[in-house]
Design a protein around this motif. Sequence first.
Motif, mmCIF file in Angstrom:
data_model
loop_
_atom_site.group_PDB
_atom_site.id
_atom_site.type_symbol
_atom_site.label_atom_id
_atom_site.label_comp_id
_atom_site.label_asym_id
_atom_site.label_seq_id
_atom_site.Cartn_x
_atom_site.Cartn_y
_atom_site.Cartn_z
ATOM 1 N N GLU A 86 0.832 -1.209 0.000
ATOM 2 C CA GLU A 86 0.000 0.000 0.000
ATOM 3 C C GLU A 86 0.864 1.255 0.000
ATOM 4 O O GLU A 86 0.623 2.195 -0.766
ATOM 5 N N TYR A 89 2.382 2.029 -3.414
ATOM 6 C CA TYR A 89 1.467 2.674 -4.358
ATOM 7 C C TYR A 89 1.172 4.118 -3.965
ATOM 8 O O TYR A 89 0.928 4.966 -4.826
ATOM 9 N N LEU A 90 1.231 4.393 -2.682
ATOM 10 C CA LEU A 90 1.021 5.765 -2.220
ATOM 11 C C LEU A 90 2.176 6.683 -2.604
ATOM 12 O O LEU A 90 1.974 7.845 -2.965
ATOM 13 N N ASN A 94 2.609 8.060 -10.085
ATOM 14 C CA ASN A 94 1.339 7.484 -10.544
ATOM 15 C C ASN A 94 1.439 6.744 -11.864
ATOM 16 O O ASN A 94 0.517 6.020 -12.240
ATOM 17 N N SER A 117 -7.786 -0.434 -5.701
ATOM 18 C CA SER A 117 -8.159 0.748 -4.920
ATOM 19 C C SER A 117 -7.345 1.976 -5.322
ATOM 20 O O SER A 117 -7.750 3.106 -5.076
ATOM 21 N N PHE A 118 -6.177 1.740 -5.944
ATOM 22 C CA PHE A 118 -5.362 2.840 -6.451
ATOM 23 C C PHE A 118 -5.574 3.054 -7.951
ATOM 24 O O PHE A 118 -4.844 3.829 -8.570
#
Length: 239
Positions: A86, A89-90, A94, A117-118
């Motif tokens: 997580e 990806y944060l 992008n 979710s991303f």
Amino acid sequence: MVKVLGHRGMGKGEGENSLLSLIRATQFGADGVETDVWLTKDGSLILTHDEDLKRLFGIEIKIKEVSYKELKKAKLISDEKLTTLEKAYLELPNDAIINVEIKDPDAAKFVVPLVRSFNALDRTIFSSFIHECLLDVRKSDPKAKIGLLIGEEAEGKGLEYIEELIAHYNPYSMHLPVQIFENFSLEASMDLLKSLRERNIKVALWTLNDSELAMKVRTCCDYLITDNLMAILAVRGGR
């Protein structure tokens, strides 16, 4: 143009799979990263290659037997040490390609919902040596891109083995070891790469650290996974 992925971020060894290593790889120009995932006993997706922490930190701890809270209490969660999928990806750009190698089959059903979710399914490849777990990935979302990792189990089996895997799994990509060029002639290996791409199967080579070899094969594959990031980026040229 072939994409270059930093193996465990900036490469195997100290700091591998850490958030800092992953970020640095993209800062230096990698199109993305390859990273490894295990599931803790409380369902956290931790980025690390081995099932335990002995090699990296000299600690007799198995990831599957501890919780995220316990890892944090032991001061093992940080930008320089362990991180989560997580968090990757944060913090990563992008547009970074992320090759999530599933080391723990129990993690397979958890990775897709997190990536979704991303809104990052289109730039994520889920790969594994444990091919059956990739069916769980596909079951989670038919659009998930699965990559078949080929390793020592293929030695002596010839190209028929690869054809059988393709027929059974219909993968997005085949992740072939660089040793393929030792097991077969350069010409035969290149023919294989070309034939896969002609069938719309992406080709990833791991772990390609030899810039001379990279120069020869760069037009016949889609992804180069490397520990020697700067040299391979120089061979590839551009961004």
